[in-house]
Design a protein around this motif. Structure first.
Motif, PDB file in Angstrom:
ATOM      1  N   SER A  22       5.216  86.125  26.292  1.00  0.00           N
ATOM      2  CA  SER A  22       5.619  85.794  27.652  1.00  0.00           C
ATOM      3  C   SER A  22       5.615  87.058  28.509  1.00  0.00           C
ATOM      4  N   SER A  81       7.982  76.206  24.864  1.00  0.00           N
ATOM      5  CA  SER A  81       6.646  75.644  24.702  1.00  0.00           C
ATOM      6  C   SER A  81       6.440  75.201  23.267  1.00  0.00           C
ATOM      7  N   CYS A  89       2.991  83.682  20.165  1.00  0.00           N
ATOM      8  CA  CYS A  89       3.380  83.327  21.516  1.00  0.00           C
ATOM      9  C   CYS A  89       3.790  84.610  22.236  1.00  0.00           C
ATOM     10  N   CYS A 131       7.935  77.861  20.710  1.00  0.00           N
ATOM     11  CA  CYS A 131       8.089  79.194  21.285  1.00  0.00           C
ATOM     12  C   CYS A 131       9.188  79.171  22.339  1.00  0.00           C
ATOM     13  N   ARG A 137       4.687  72.829  27.959  1.00  0.00           N
ATOM     14  CA  ARG A 137       5.812  73.701  28.278  1.00  0.00           C
ATOM     15  C   ARG A 137       6.774  72.901  29.132  1.00  0.00           C
ATOM     16  N   VAL A 178      11.071  87.205  22.493  1.00  0.00           N
ATOM     17  CA  VAL A 178      10.391  85.933  22.325  1.00  0.00           C
ATOM     18  C   VAL A 178      10.661  85.425  20.911  1.00  0.00           C
ATOM     19  N   LEU A 234       3.515  82.259  30.012  1.00  0.00           N
ATOM     20  CA  LEU A 234       3.606  82.070  28.561  1.00  0.00           C
ATOM     21  C   LEU A 234       2.202  81.866  28.006  1.00  0.00           C
ATOM     22  N   PRO A 263      10.428  81.592  25.133  1.00  0.00           N
ATOM     23  CA  PRO A 263      10.095  82.862  25.787  1.00  0.00           C
ATOM     24  C   PRO A 263      11.351  83.598  26.236  1.00  0.00           C
TER      25      PRO A 263
END
Lengths: 113, 118
Positions: free
Chosen positions: B94, B75, B92, B23, B69, B4, B32, B25
């Motif tokens: 995921s 995101s 963050c 972010c 997102r 991530v 997320l 992922p």
């Protein structure tokens, strides 16, 4: 609602001695419990997880935790501390439907040489 | 493989300004999460995205906070009119959640964005 209490904000041990990081949880259902570790300037990493199978859970780097329902505890242990274990450790409980994690305030582990 | 990724790693902003945190992922992860870690506090849940479902925004502390997102992947967390109490590390995470609970799909965390509001 679920909650987690980590009983010690700081723990200091000597290298080669046992580690005990204490965690108590509160939950109205059978929880899933986790321990995460965060080394300085690193992201969070999963150490181990309990998901209603064996009550003694083994994780990475020699850590293990025992789920004790009667005591609502999930303490993290390691027989012999290593310098590289110095980090912050988080005890975590999942929400009832497993879509959220509730984190404890964290315990900073210091390992002395 | 790549983990991530969050950017920026550090952000200093003046009180009252808006900030955007990003972010990326792990590819293929459908779930997320955004968390906030304040000094001396545990991790605080902010918001959760799962596939195309409506996000769970129950953790957002005020209407100054929002997240989106796009395309089920990247995101952004936006904080408008930042306040000093917004200073924290924003994390963050995921997971490859495929309908099961988190116990089956552990979270993978980014290294976070450290936000300082002066």
């Amino acid at each position: 609602a679920q909650s987690v209490t980590q009983l010690d904000s700081h723990v200091s041990v000597s290298e080669g001695t046992p580690v005990l990081l204490r965690c108590n949880y509160s939950s109205s259902y059978s929880p899933s419990l986790f321990w995460y570790v965060q080394h300085p300037n690193k992201g969070l990493q999963l150490l181990l997880k309990y998901t209603s199978a064996a009550t003694l859970v083994k994780g990475i780097n020699g850590f293990e935790a025992e789920f004790k329902k009667s005591e609502t505890s999930f303490h993290l242990t390691k027989p012999s501390a290593h310098m590289s274990d110095a980090a912050e450790y988080f005890c975590v409980v999942s929400s009832e439907y497993g879509n959220k994690l509730v984190f404890g305030a964290g315990t900073i582990l210091r390992v002395k040489s | 493989g790549a983990g991530v990724s969050q950017s920026p790693s550090n952000k200093v902003t003046e009180k009252g300004k808006d900030v955007e945190l990003r972010c990326d992922p792990i590819s293929g992860h459908t779930a997320l999460y955004w968390y906030r870690q304040s000094l001396g506090q545990g991790l605080e849940f902010l918001i959760y995205f799962q596939g195309n479902s409506a996000p769970d925004k129950s953790g957002l502390p005020s209407d100054r906070f929002s997240a989106e997102r796009t395309g089920g992947s990247v995101s952004t967390l936006t904080i408008q009119r930042t306040q000093q109490e917004d200073s924290a590390v924003y994390l963050c995470a995921s997971s490859a959640r495929t309908g099961g609970a988190l116990m089956l799909s552990p979270l993978h965390f980014g290294n976070g964005t450290r936000l300082t509001v002066t």
